[in-house]
Design a protein around this motif. Structure first.
Motif, PDB file in Angstrom:
ATOM      1  N   ARG A 103       0.861  -1.181   0.000  1.00 31.15           N
ATOM      2  CA  ARG A 103       0.000   0.000   0.000  1.00 31.15           C
ATOM      3  C   ARG A 103       0.894   1.228   0.000  1.00 31.15           C
ATOM      4  NH1 ARG A 103      -4.950   1.005   3.930  1.00 31.15           N
ATOM      5  NH2 ARG A 103      -5.931  -0.048   2.186  1.00 31.15           N
ATOM      6  N   CYS A 104       0.620   2.119  -0.952  1.00 32.31           N
ATOM      7  CA  CYS A 104       1.285   3.413  -0.998  1.00 32.31           C
ATOM      8  C   CYS A 104       0.327   4.420  -0.371  1.00 32.31           C
ATOM      9  CB  CYS A 104       1.593   3.805  -2.443  1.00 32.31           C
ATOM     10  SG  CYS A 104       2.237   5.480  -2.605  1.00 32.31           S
ATOM     11  N   GLU A 105       0.802   5.159   0.601  1.00 35.65           N
ATOM     12  CA  GLU A 105      -0.033   6.162   1.261  1.00 35.65           C
ATOM     13  C   GLU A 105       0.683   7.513   1.206  1.00 35.65           C
ATOM     14  OE1 GLU A 105      -2.430   6.907   5.424  1.00 35.65           O
ATOM     15  OE2 GLU A 105      -1.249   5.097   5.162  1.00 35.65           O
ATOM     16  N   VAL A 106      -0.044   8.529   0.759  1.00 33.28           N
ATOM     17  CA  VAL A 106       0.511   9.873   0.676  1.00 33.28           C
ATOM     18  C   VAL A 106      -0.326  10.819   1.521  1.00 33.28           C
ATOM     19  CG1 VAL A 106       1.434   9.538  -1.655  1.00 33.28           C
ATOM     20  CG2 VAL A 106      -0.814  10.533  -1.371  1.00 33.28           C
ATOM     21  N   ILE A 107       0.321  11.870   1.971  1.00 30.29           N
ATOM     22  CA  ILE A 107      -0.381  12.978   2.611  1.00 30.29           C
ATOM     23  C   ILE A 107      -0.039  14.221   1.803  1.00 30.29           C
ATOM     24  CG2 ILE A 107      -0.620  14.405   4.674  1.00 30.29           C
ATOM     25  CD1 ILE A 107       0.157  11.930   6.316  1.00 30.29           C
ATOM     26  N   VAL A 108      -1.087  14.895   1.339  1.00 31.12           N
ATOM     27  CA  VAL A 108      -0.934  16.085   0.513  1.00 31.12           C
ATOM     28  C   VAL A 108      -1.589  17.251   1.251  1.00 31.12           C
ATOM     29  CG1 VAL A 108      -1.379  17.124  -1.741  1.00 31.12           C
ATOM     30  CG2 VAL A 108      -1.081  14.657  -1.557  1.00 31.12           C
ATOM     31  N   GLU A 109      -0.844  18.344   1.353  1.00 28.36           N
ATOM     32  CA  GLU A 109      -1.389  19.548   1.988  1.00 28.36           C
ATOM     33  C   GLU A 109      -1.931  20.485   0.918  1.00 28.36           C
ATOM     34  OE1 GLU A 109       0.515  21.816   5.400  1.00 28.36           O
ATOM     35  OE2 GLU A 109       0.800  23.186   3.699  1.00 28.36           O
ATOM     36  N   PHE A 110      -3.189  20.846   1.064  1.00 29.23           N
ATOM     37  CA  PHE A 110      -3.843  21.794   0.159  1.00 29.23           C
ATOM     38  C   PHE A 110      -4.174  23.045   0.958  1.00 29.23           C
ATOM     39  CE2 PHE A 110      -4.910  17.636  -1.532  1.00 29.23           C
ATOM     40  CZ  PHE A 110      -4.698  17.788  -2.890  1.00 29.23           C
ATOM     41  N   LYS A 111      -3.751  24.175   0.455  1.00 24.94           N
ATOM     42  CA  LYS A 111      -4.067  25.460   1.090  1.00 24.94           C
ATOM     43  C   LYS A 111      -4.725  26.316   0.027  1.00 24.94           C
ATOM     44  CE  LYS A 111      -1.696  29.504   2.959  1.00 24.94           C
ATOM     45  NZ  LYS A 111      -0.393  30.044   3.301  1.00 24.94           N
ATOM     46  N   TYR A 112      -5.952  26.757   0.304  1.00 25.22           N
ATOM     47  CA  TYR A 112      -6.570  27.625  -0.682  1.00 25.22           C
ATOM     48  C   TYR A 112      -6.950  28.951  -0.057  1.00 25.22           C
ATOM     49  CZ  TYR A 112     -11.552  27.088   0.542  1.00 25.22           C
ATOM     50  OH  TYR A 112     -12.763  27.125   1.163  1.00 25.22           O
ATOM     51  N   ILE A 113      -6.791  29.993  -0.849  1.00 26.39           N
ATOM     52  CA  ILE A 113      -7.088  31.359  -0.431  1.00 26.39           C
ATOM     53  C   ILE A 113      -8.045  31.942  -1.459  1.00 26.39           C
ATOM     54  CG2 ILE A 113      -6.139  33.640   0.056  1.00 26.39           C
ATOM     55  CD1 ILE A 113      -3.380  32.092   0.379  1.00 26.39           C
ATOM     56  N   ASN A 114      -9.184  32.432  -0.998  1.00 26.44           N
ATOM     57  CA  ASN A 114     -10.133  33.110  -1.870  1.00 26.44           C
ATOM     58  C   ASN A 114      -9.863  34.599  -1.754  1.00 26.44           C
ATOM     59  OD1 ASN A 114     -12.491  34.446  -2.895  1.00 26.44           O
ATOM     60  ND2 ASN A 114     -13.540  32.474  -2.785  1.00 26.44           N
ATOM     61  N   ASN A 115      -9.447  35.232  -2.839  1.00 31.39           N
ATOM     62  CA  ASN A 115      -9.080  36.649  -2.816  1.00 31.39           C
ATOM     63  C   ASN A 115     -10.281  37.576  -2.647  1.00 31.39           C
ATOM     64  OD1 ASN A 115      -6.317  36.221  -3.059  1.00 31.39           O
ATOM     65  ND2 ASN A 115      -6.411  36.171  -5.285  1.00 31.39           N
ATOM     66  N   ARG A 121      -8.146  28.376   3.909  1.00 30.88           N
ATOM     67  CA  ARG A 121      -8.327  27.082   4.556  1.00 30.88           C
ATOM     68  C   ARG A 121      -7.162  26.179   4.187  1.00 30.88           C
ATOM     69  NH1 ARG A 121     -13.257  25.435   6.848  1.00 30.88           N
ATOM     70  NH2 ARG A 121     -11.855  23.784   7.458  1.00 30.88           N
ATOM     71  N   ILE A 122      -6.798  25.307   5.115  1.00 32.08           N
ATOM     72  CA  ILE A 122      -5.735  24.327   4.885  1.00 32.08           C
ATOM     73  C   ILE A 122      -6.305  22.940   5.165  1.00 32.08           C
ATOM     74  CG2 ILE A 122      -3.475  23.479   5.607  1.00 32.08           C
ATOM     75  CD1 ILE A 122      -2.784  26.372   6.377  1.00 32.08           C
ATOM     76  N   PHE A 123      -6.112  22.036   4.222  1.00 34.28           N
ATOM     77  CA  PHE A 123      -6.556  20.658   4.372  1.00 34.28           C
ATOM     78  C   PHE A 123      -5.382  19.729   4.138  1.00 34.28           C
ATOM     79  CE2 PHE A 123     -10.343  22.797   2.511  1.00 34.28           C
ATOM     80  CZ  PHE A 123     -11.183  22.681   3.605  1.00 34.28           C
ATOM     81  N   ASN A 124      -5.224  18.749   4.999  1.00 33.64           N
ATOM     82  CA  ASN A 124      -4.265  17.668   4.784  1.00 33.64           C
ATOM     83  C   ASN A 124      -5.077  16.445   4.392  1.00 33.64           C
ATOM     84  OD1 ASN A 124      -1.661  18.796   5.387  1.00 33.64           O
ATOM     85  ND2 ASN A 124      -2.387  18.984   7.481  1.00 33.64           N
ATOM     86  N   LYS A 125      -4.885  15.981   3.185  1.00 31.64           N
ATOM     87  CA  LYS A 125      -5.666  14.861   2.668  1.00 31.64           C
ATOM     88  C   LYS A 125      -4.773  13.653   2.440  1.00 31.64           C
ATOM     89  CE  LYS A 125      -9.670  16.500   2.660  1.00 31.64           C
ATOM     90  NZ  LYS A 125     -10.585  15.875   3.593  1.00 31.64           N
ATOM     91  N   ARG A 126      -5.310  12.495   2.802  1.00 36.52           N
ATOM     92  CA  ARG A 126      -4.613  11.228   2.600  1.00 36.52           C
ATOM     93  C   ARG A 126      -5.163  10.550   1.348  1.00 36.52           C
ATOM     94  NH1 ARG A 126      -1.854   9.208   7.052  1.00 36.52           N
ATOM     95  NH2 ARG A 126      -2.282  10.362   8.947  1.00 36.52           N
ATOM     96  N   GLY A 127      -4.283   9.875   0.683  1.00 37.45           N
ATOM     97  CA  GLY A 127      -4.675   9.045  -0.447  1.00 37.45           C
ATOM     98  C   GLY A 127      -3.867   7.767  -0.388  1.00 37.45           C
ATOM     99  N   TYR A 128      -4.453   6.693  -0.846  1.00 37.53           N
ATOM    100  CA  TYR A 128      -3.707   5.440  -0.850  1.00 37.53           C
ATOM    101  C   TYR A 128      -4.034   4.640  -2.105  1.00 37.53           C
ATOM    102  CZ  TYR A 128      -7.974   3.089   0.643  1.00 37.53           C
ATOM    103  OH  TYR A 128      -9.249   2.595   0.702  1.00 37.53           O
ATOM    104  N   TYR A 129      -3.134   3.717  -2.399  1.00 39.75           N
ATOM    105  CA  TYR A 129      -3.293   2.840  -3.549  1.00 39.75           C
ATOM    106  C   TYR A 129      -2.638   1.512  -3.203  1.00 39.75           C
ATOM    107  CZ  TYR A 129      -2.743   0.978  -8.253  1.00 39.75           C
ATOM    108  OH  TYR A 129      -2.777   0.184  -9.361  1.00 39.75           O
ATOM    109  N   ASN A 130      -3.394   0.425  -3.360  1.00 42.40           N
ATOM    110  CA  ASN A 130      -2.885  -0.918  -3.111  1.00 42.40           C
ATOM    111  C   ASN A 130      -2.443  -1.540  -4.424  1.00 42.40           C
ATOM    112  OD1 ASN A 130      -3.655  -0.594  -0.434  1.00 42.40           O
ATOM    113  ND2 ASN A 130      -5.636  -1.549  -0.753  1.00 42.40           N
ATOM    114  N   PHE A 131      -1.305  -2.216  -4.404  1.00 48.96           N
ATOM    115  CA  PHE A 131      -0.799  -2.825  -5.624  1.00 48.96           C
ATOM    116  C   PHE A 131       0.034  -4.055  -5.289  1.00 48.96           C
ATOM    117  CE2 PHE A 131       2.318   0.160  -4.166  1.00 48.96           C
ATOM    118  CZ  PHE A 131       3.550  -0.408  -4.437  1.00 48.96           C
TER     119      PHE A 131
END
Length: 168
Positions: A103-115, A121-131
């Motif tokens: 299983r590959c697991e990543v954590i990606v940080e997304f930060k979005y700013i509405n001008n 807002r800041i979100f840390n999202k996990r994603g995974y893939y089994n192979f």
């Protein structure tokens, strides 16, 4: 029989139209706006996947939200993305003790700013893939890149959903 089918289809159309149902992408598009700038912070340990992350994010925003990718000065929203971590874990082994399923697991940080409303807002999202791997249980570079890319796409889906829910 045909009249019953037509009545059923009309009832479904009126029920969805009457209840105010809107897809999640609609809320996400309203939250982010139609002009978006994407900035990806390159991970020095994994620069190739950082570039692919920007391409996939741009593609998703264009296809799902029908928004345009623009320069930073023209943007309604700015999305900053950074690949925080990548981990590979063994899930199964063969009879001789070599790992054959990962299983590959990543954590990606997304930060979005509405001008427009200066909302950030800041979100840390996990994603995974089994192979699985072949008999020698070696993860080649191509398998590794593919696993990371698919994991990142899952994290990206989570971000788009989270922004839509947050904007609702």
């Amino acid at each position: 029989m045909q009249k019953i089918f037509i009545a059923f289809v009309c009832a479904m159309v009126f029920s969805f139209g009457g209840c105010g149902y809107k897809p999640l992408a609609y809320n996400t598009q309203k939250t982010l706006g139609d002009k978006i700038y994407i900035e990806v912070k390159i991970d020095p340990r994994d620069p190739q996947n950082s570039v692919i992350l920007k391409d996939e994010l741009s593609k998703s925003i264009f296809e799902r939200l029908h928004a345009n990718i623009v320069d930073k000065n023209d943007a309604i929203s700015i999305i900053e993305v950074q690949l925080r971590s990548v981990n590979f874990n063994s899930l199964a082994e063969n009879r001789t003790g070599f790992a054959t399923f990962y299983r590959c697991e990543v954590i990606v940080e997304f930060k979005y700013i509405n001008n427009l409303n200066q909302k950030m807002r800041i979100f840390n999202k996990r994603g995974y893939y089994n192979f699985s791997v072949n008999e020698n249980s070696i993860i080649t570079d191509s398998i590794r890149l593919e696993a990371i890319n698919r994991s990142v796409l899952q994290a990206l889906d989570g971000f788009i959903s989270q922004v839509g829910i947050d904007g609702y």
